[in-house]
Design a protein around this motif. Structure first.
Motif, PDB file in Angstrom:
ATOM      1  N   PHE A  25     -52.647   3.317   6.875  1.00  0.00           N
ATOM      2  CA  PHE A  25     -53.274   3.401   7.978  1.00  0.00           C
ATOM      3  C   PHE A  25     -54.628   3.229   8.017  1.00  0.00           C
ATOM      4  CE2 PHE A  25     -49.337   2.748   9.752  1.00  0.00           C
ATOM      5  CZ  PHE A  25     -48.366   1.906   9.748  1.00  0.00           C
ATOM      6  N   ALA A  26     -55.051   3.940   6.850  1.00  0.00           N
ATOM      7  CA  ALA A  26     -56.461   4.490   7.092  1.00  0.00           C
ATOM      8  C   ALA A  26     -57.539   3.223   6.847  1.00  0.00           C
ATOM      9  CB  ALA A  26     -56.481   4.843   5.724  1.00  0.00           C
ATOM     10  N   PRO A  27     -58.569   2.537   6.790  1.00  0.00           N
ATOM     11  CA  PRO A  27     -59.394   1.127   6.519  1.00  0.00           C
ATOM     12  C   PRO A  27     -59.928   1.073   5.821  1.00  0.00           C
ATOM     13  CG  PRO A  27     -60.173   2.839   8.027  1.00  0.00           C
ATOM     14  CD  PRO A  27     -59.029   3.419   8.059  1.00  0.00           C
ATOM     15  N   LYS A  28     -59.583  -0.114   4.743  1.00  0.00           N
ATOM     16  CA  LYS A  28     -59.889  -0.597   3.457  1.00  0.00           C
ATOM     17  C   LYS A  28     -61.829  -0.029   3.521  1.00  0.00           C
ATOM     18  CE  LYS A  28     -56.200  -2.713   2.565  1.00  0.00           C
ATOM     19  NZ  LYS A  28     -55.093  -1.226   2.907  1.00  0.00           N
ATOM     20  N   GLY A  29     -62.401   0.473   1.896  1.00  0.00           N
ATOM     21  CA  GLY A  29     -63.666   0.478   1.912  1.00  0.00           C
ATOM     22  C   GLY A  29     -63.495   2.102   1.301  1.00  0.00           C
ATOM     23  N   PRO A  30     -64.841   2.148   1.144  1.00  0.00           N
ATOM     24  CA  PRO A  30     -65.537   3.297  -0.156  1.00  0.00           C
ATOM     25  C   PRO A  30     -64.787   4.810   0.755  1.00  0.00           C
ATOM     26  CG  PRO A  30     -67.288   2.520   1.311  1.00  0.00           C
ATOM     27  CD  PRO A  30     -66.022   1.753   1.879  1.00  0.00           C
ATOM     28  N   ASN A  31     -64.643   4.996   1.685  1.00  0.00           N
ATOM     29  CA  ASN A  31     -64.944   6.073   2.404  1.00  0.00           C
ATOM     30  C   ASN A  31     -62.532   6.050   2.537  1.00  0.00           C
ATOM     31  OD1 ASN A  31     -67.319   7.023   2.144  1.00  0.00           O
ATOM     32  ND2 ASN A  31     -67.634   6.641   3.729  1.00  0.00           N
ATOM     33  N   ARG A  32     -62.113   5.809   1.526  1.00  0.00           N
ATOM     34  CA  ARG A  32     -60.391   5.214   2.278  1.00  0.00           C
ATOM     35  C   ARG A  32     -59.473   7.206   2.218  1.00  0.00           C
ATOM     36  NH1 ARG A  32     -55.922   0.862   2.202  1.00  0.00           N
ATOM     37  NH2 ARG A  32     -54.036   2.971   3.026  1.00  0.00           N
ATOM     38  N   GLY A  33     -60.338   7.408   0.674  1.00  0.00           N
ATOM     39  CA  GLY A  33     -59.731   8.522   0.089  1.00  0.00           C
ATOM     40  C   GLY A  33     -60.196   9.443   0.848  1.00  0.00           C
ATOM     41  N   ILE A  34     -61.233   9.856   1.626  1.00  0.00           N
ATOM     42  CA  ILE A  34     -61.786  10.739   2.366  1.00  0.00           C
ATOM     43  C   ILE A  34     -60.689  10.600   3.491  1.00  0.00           C
ATOM     44  CG2 ILE A  34     -63.990  11.764   3.624  1.00  0.00           C
ATOM     45  CD1 ILE A  34     -65.684  10.777   1.274  1.00  0.00           C
ATOM     46  N   ILE A  35     -60.828   9.414   3.814  1.00  0.00           N
ATOM     47  CA  ILE A  35     -60.350   9.662   5.590  1.00  0.00           C
ATOM     48  C   ILE A  35     -58.790  10.139   5.662  1.00  0.00           C
ATOM     49  CG2 ILE A  35     -59.719   8.181   7.292  1.00  0.00           C
ATOM     50  CD1 ILE A  35     -61.823   6.297   7.087  1.00  0.00           C
ATOM     51  N   GLN A  36     -57.881   9.718   4.743  1.00  0.00           N
ATOM     52  CA  GLN A  36     -56.927   9.847   4.213  1.00  0.00           C
ATOM     53  C   GLN A  36     -56.378  11.515   3.634  1.00  0.00           C
ATOM     54  OE1 GLN A  36     -55.912   7.371   0.924  1.00  0.00           O
ATOM     55  NE2 GLN A  36     -55.237   6.154   1.847  1.00  0.00           N
ATOM     56  N   VAL A  37     -57.703  11.900   2.998  1.00  0.00           N
ATOM     57  CA  VAL A  37     -57.547  13.346   3.010  1.00  0.00           C
ATOM     58  C   VAL A  37     -58.003  14.085   4.196  1.00  0.00           C
ATOM     59  CG1 VAL A  37     -58.617  15.457   2.137  1.00  0.00           C
ATOM     60  CG2 VAL A  37     -58.194  13.527   0.810  1.00  0.00           C
ATOM     61  N   VAL A  38     -58.671  14.086   4.951  1.00  0.00           N
ATOM     62  CA  VAL A  38     -59.050  14.638   6.620  1.00  0.00           C
ATOM     63  C   VAL A  38     -57.977  14.420   7.107  1.00  0.00           C
ATOM     64  CG1 VAL A  38     -60.719  14.261   8.570  1.00  0.00           C
ATOM     65  CG2 VAL A  38     -61.215  14.384   5.963  1.00  0.00           C
ATOM     66  N   LEU A  39     -57.460  12.978   7.590  1.00  0.00           N
ATOM     67  CA  LEU A  39     -56.143  13.131   8.145  1.00  0.00           C
ATOM     68  C   LEU A  39     -54.620  13.940   7.423  1.00  0.00           C
ATOM     69  CD1 LEU A  39     -55.753   9.497   8.999  1.00  0.00           C
ATOM     70  CD2 LEU A  39     -56.064  10.913  10.379  1.00  0.00           C
TER      71      LEU A  39
END
Length: 87
Positions: A25-39
């Motif tokens: 459920f990470a928001p779509k955008g250029p940083n989605r992959g980073i947010i997913q890895v951080v989670l």
């Protein structure tokens, strides 16, 4: 104290949800992959820290057992006024 099944399952499910379900459920955008890895990394490290703390309570470290003479000598050497006979 032995290991209980319930807390291990509860916390594994909790951090599993954070690390597996929340990245979906990470928001779509250029940083989605980073947010997913951080989670995912946050969930993995928090779960591992909790597991180590939980397991450390099963067999706690007990301090050394000293004789009374040794304790009196340490108190006298470190300048404890009670050991010197004054309060």
């Amino acid at each position: 104290m032995g290991a209980s099944f319930v807390p291990i399952v509860v916390f594994t499910v909790l951090w599993g949800v954070v690390g597996i379900v929340c990245p979906i459920f990470a928001p779509k955008g250029p940083n989605r992959g980073i947010i997913q890895v951080v989670l995912m990394l946050t969930a993995a490290t928090c779960w591992l820290f909790w597991l180590c703390a939980y397991m450390a309570q099963m067999n706690p470290l007990i301090g050394p057992r000293l004789d009374n003479e040794t304790l009196i000598w340490i108190a006298h050497t470190w300048g404890n006024p009670i050991a010197n006979g004054t309060k």
